[in-house]
Design a protein around this motif. Structure first.
Motif, PDB file in Angstrom:
ATOM      1  N   ARG A  18       0.844  -1.211   0.000  1.00 17.77           N
ATOM      2  CA  ARG A  18       0.000   0.000   0.000  1.00 17.77           C
ATOM      3  C   ARG A  18       0.870   1.249   0.000  1.00 17.77           C
ATOM      4  O   ARG A  18       0.605   2.226  -0.690  1.00 17.77           O
ATOM      5  CB  ARG A  18      -0.945  -0.017   1.215  1.00 17.77           C
ATOM      6  N   CYS A  21       2.263   2.366  -3.508  1.00 19.63           N
ATOM      7  CA  CYS A  21       1.374   2.683  -4.626  1.00 19.63           C
ATOM      8  C   CYS A  21       1.916   3.909  -5.366  1.00 19.63           C
ATOM      9  O   CYS A  21       2.330   4.881  -4.745  1.00 19.63           O
ATOM     10  CB  CYS A  21      -0.043   2.968  -4.114  1.00 19.63           C
ATOM     11  N   CYS A  23       0.030   5.422  -7.943  1.00 20.01           N
ATOM     12  CA  CYS A  23      -1.052   6.049  -8.700  1.00 20.01           C
ATOM     13  C   CYS A  23      -0.928   7.565  -8.508  1.00 20.01           C
ATOM     14  O   CYS A  23      -0.223   8.020  -7.618  1.00 20.01           O
ATOM     15  CB  CYS A  23      -2.399   5.527  -8.212  1.00 20.01           C
ATOM     16  N   CYS A  26      -1.201   8.926  -4.984  1.00 18.53           N
ATOM     17  CA  CYS A  26      -0.211   8.511  -3.989  1.00 18.53           C
ATOM     18  C   CYS A  26       1.201   8.987  -4.298  1.00 18.53           C
ATOM     19  O   CYS A  26       2.058   9.023  -3.426  1.00 18.53           O
ATOM     20  CB  CYS A  26      -0.193   6.989  -3.860  1.00 18.53           C
ATOM     21  N   HIS A  67      -9.592   2.056  -3.511  1.00 18.69           N
ATOM     22  CA  HIS A  67      -8.386   2.613  -4.121  1.00 18.69           C
ATOM     23  C   HIS A  67      -7.664   1.529  -4.915  1.00 18.69           C
ATOM     24  O   HIS A  67      -7.378   0.460  -4.385  1.00 18.69           O
ATOM     25  CB  HIS A  67      -7.480   3.128  -2.997  1.00 18.69           C
ATOM     26  N   SER A  69      -4.494   0.077  -7.062  1.00 16.03           N
ATOM     27  CA  SER A  69      -3.041   0.196  -7.312  1.00 16.03           C
ATOM     28  C   SER A  69      -2.632  -0.833  -8.363  1.00 16.03           C
ATOM     29  O   SER A  69      -3.165  -1.943  -8.370  1.00 16.03           O
ATOM     30  CB  SER A  69      -2.242  -0.112  -6.039  1.00 16.03           C
TER      31      SER A  69
END
Ligand SMILES: [Zn+2]
Length: 394
Positions: A18, A21, A23, A26, A67, A69
């Motif tokens: 996490r 990530c 994206c 992030c 969310h 990823s």
């Protein structure tokens, strides 16, 4: 959680995944900086959904809006820590050398480096990375051309000797470099916390005299011999701190921080690879911290080291001529010279290790992209401001 990639199974912790990530929410695609607040990730986070896709592993995380990823397969493999997998590509391999390098020393031309599309510059810096030095031939015999050549790598590192030096043996600075004396193989600025990275020299003229041959020694090669034949000495050279100073000028007094100094042989703490040679016996300060029962052993270790550095098998002697620049990695290759008479005019400069490595990394990204870059360059939202967010340096 567990992901399967071409029959290889990697285990990654959910919080680790996490946190990584990339994206747009992030990770800032332009600045390449983390936007995600790591400390808002619930320590016990568990994915809602995991799905292998062609481009990578897609993971959906619980959030007010779920969310998503995507982790490219090549990136997961390169960064796998359980099991720790061999890197997809090892860094540019080093070629260790002895005196026989004189038959075909790494060389580029001034024309190649200064003109064209940076390929010549890449070849020059790759030579330095591989061999620890490279010649540049057909350089106009002027300080101006030599300075421009240096600036192709990065900005010059100014020191107490100035920015770009143009000097003769006149004791203009309180250092043996400014005399006509012979200098044994050494690295420069061992008294800095971060010794200068590259050193570039150009003999502009030598009139009314002779001598002054240049000496290069591959410190990594000499270290490999010590390691094989004298492992105890190698270990002492790797662990014993050596303090150093530059004190020949009343206005300056340099010592590394911490002042206890650094070992002669510096290693990557993670891989154990030899990364740095620091050696100038003339600049060494008081060895007050040696343990009493180690004193003789340590003197024996530096005697062995000195023998390896000064053996005819290690020494590469050359006579520099105007028009040929030599640049060396001061964290690897030692240099020296024989005594001379007459008037010798030298110019040159230092470049910081980080500036040189940054330029090499940029050119490698462009001319020799690694497996991750090749695998991810065409994915959407991956490249911004000329750089891929999955670049293995990030
Ligand atoms: Zn994200």
């Amino acid at each position: 959680m567990t992901s399967v990639d071409e029959k290889k199974i990697h285990h990654s912790h959910n919080i680790w995944l996490r946190d990584h990530c990339r994206c747009p929410k992030c990770f800032h695609a332009i600045t390449k900086q983390r936007l995600l607040n790591t400390f808002e990730i619930p320590p016990d986070i568990v994915p809602l959904h995991v799905e292998p896709k062609i481009d990578g592993l897609e993971v959906t995380w619980p959030d007010t809006v779920p969310h998503v990823s995507l982790y490219p397969w090549s990136w997961l493999q390169q960064n796998s820590y359980d099991p720790k997998l061999k890197s997809l590509e090892t860094a540019n391999e080093k070629v260790l050398w002895g005196s026989k390098i004189e038959k075909s020393p790494p060389t580029v031309t001034y024309e190649e480096v200064m003109h064209g599309d940076d390929r010549g510059l890449f070849k020059w810096l790759s030579n330095i990375d591989k061999f620890g030095f490279s010649f540049v031939t057909s350089v106009p015999s002027t300080p101006e051309a030599t300075e421009k050549l240096t600036e192709r790598i990065g900005f010059i590192r100014e020191t107490q000797y100035g920015r770009f030096w143009d000097f003769t043996a006149n004791m203009a600075k309180g250092d043996t470099a400014y005399t006509t004396l012979a200098l044994g193989a050494h690295t420069d600025t061992t008294y800095f916390t971060d010794p200068c990275g590259l050193q570039l020299f150009h003999l502009l003229s030598h009139t009314d005299g002779s001598g002054g041959a240049s000496l290069l020694v591959d410190g990594f090669y000499a270290a490999s011999i010590v390691k094989e034949l004298h492992p105890t000495a190698y270990s002492l050279l790797s662990k014993t701190l050596v303090p150093a100073h530059a004190a020949g000028e009343p206005s300056a007094l340099f010592r590394p921080n911490p002042s206890s100094g650094y070992p002669v042989l510096g290693h990557d703490p993670l891989t154990g690879e030899l990364k740095q040679v620091r050696w100038n016996n003339d600049d060494r300060s008081v060895m007050s911290h040696l343990e009493s029962d180690r004193v003789e052993e340590w003197y024996n270790a530096i005697r062995i080291w000195n023998q390896c550095l000064t053996s005819s098998d290690s020494e590469f002697w050359l006579q520099l001529q105007p028009g040929t620049v030599v640049v060396m990695d001061n964290h690897r290759v030692l240099h020296g010279r024989s005594a001379f008479d007459g008037k010798r005019r030298m110019c040159g400069a230092y470049v910081g290790m980080d500036e040189y490595r940054s330029k090499l990394a940029v050119l490698t990204e462009k001319f020799a992209p690694d497996t991750i870059l090749r695998a991810t360059n065409d994915l959407p939202l991956v490249t911004a401001n000329g750089r891929n967010i999955w670049n293995s340096a990030l």
